[in-house]
Design a protein around this motif. Structure first.
Motif, PDB file in Angstrom:
ATOM      1  N   ASN A   1      -7.509   6.602  -6.660  1.00  0.00           N
ATOM      2  CA  ASN A   1      -8.441   5.496  -6.445  1.00  0.00           C
ATOM      3  C   ASN A   1      -7.881   4.556  -5.376  1.00  0.00           C
ATOM      4  N   PRO A   2      -8.739   3.762  -4.762  1.00  0.00           N
ATOM      5  CA  PRO A   2      -8.301   2.893  -3.660  1.00  0.00           C
ATOM      6  C   PRO A   2      -7.151   1.950  -4.017  1.00  0.00           C
ATOM      7  N   ALA A   3      -7.125   1.447  -5.230  1.00  0.00           N
ATOM      8  CA  ALA A   3      -6.045   0.541  -5.638  1.00  0.00           C
ATOM      9  C   ALA A   3      -4.697   1.269  -5.645  1.00  0.00           C
ATOM     10  N   GLU A   4      -4.690   2.527  -6.110  1.00  0.00           N
ATOM     11  CA  GLU A   4      -3.456   3.315  -6.106  1.00  0.00           C
ATOM     12  C   GLU A   4      -2.971   3.559  -4.675  1.00  0.00           C
ATOM     13  N   ILE A   5      -3.894   3.897  -3.806  1.00  0.00           N
ATOM     14  CA  ILE A   5      -3.547   4.170  -2.413  1.00  0.00           C
ATOM     15  C   ILE A   5      -2.992   2.917  -1.751  1.00  0.00           C
ATOM     16  N   LYS A   6      -3.624   1.791  -1.984  1.00  0.00           N
ATOM     17  CA  LYS A   6      -3.144   0.529  -1.421  1.00  0.00           C
ATOM     18  C   LYS A   6      -1.737   0.228  -1.908  1.00  0.00           C
ATOM     19  N   SER A   7      -1.475   0.454  -3.178  1.00  0.00           N
ATOM     20  CA  SER A   7      -0.149   0.215  -3.738  1.00  0.00           C
ATOM     21  C   SER A   7       0.898   1.141  -3.116  1.00  0.00           C
ATOM     22  N   ILE A   8       0.561   2.403  -2.944  1.00  0.00           N
ATOM     23  CA  ILE A   8       1.490   3.369  -2.336  1.00  0.00           C
ATOM     24  C   ILE A   8       1.810   2.978  -0.906  1.00  0.00           C
ATOM     25  N   ILE A   9       0.788   2.626  -0.131  1.00  0.00           N
ATOM     26  CA  ILE A   9       1.002   2.240   1.266  1.00  0.00           C
ATOM     27  C   ILE A   9       1.857   0.987   1.337  1.00  0.00           C
ATOM     28  N   ALA A  10       1.553  -0.001   0.507  1.00  0.00           N
ATOM     29  CA  ALA A  10       2.328  -1.241   0.500  1.00  0.00           C
ATOM     30  C   ALA A  10       3.789  -0.968   0.153  1.00  0.00           C
ATOM     31  N   THR A  11       4.031  -0.087  -0.804  1.00  0.00           N
ATOM     32  CA  THR A  11       5.400   0.252  -1.210  1.00  0.00           C
ATOM     33  C   THR A  11       6.142   0.956  -0.074  1.00  0.00           C
TER      34      THR A  11
END
Length: 60
Positions: free
Chosen positions: A42-52
């Motif tokens: 989901n988009p929230a997971e992807i955003k978290s991965i990219i931010a990390t």
């Protein structure tokens, strides 16, 4: 990150796709784009991965 983005762009035979890749590279420092709809997350997971992954890197 693509190692030789200019070479990668130059290999694209389709003019419109090549121009899109050039614009992506100029704007986002990468000629590639991946549609979020093709990812199994989901988009929230992807955003978290990219931010990390970007922690400690400097993109300007």
């Amino acid at each position: 990150m693509v190692r030789n983005p200019e070479e990668y762009i130059a290999r694209q035979p389709n003019f419109l796709i090549r121009k899109t890749m050039q614009l992506n590279y100029k704007s986002y420092r990468s000629p590639l784009q991946i549609a979020i709809s093709h990812l199994n997350a989901n988009p929230a997971e992807i955003k978290s991965i990219i931010a990390t992954k970007m922690i400690g890197r400097r993109f300007s």
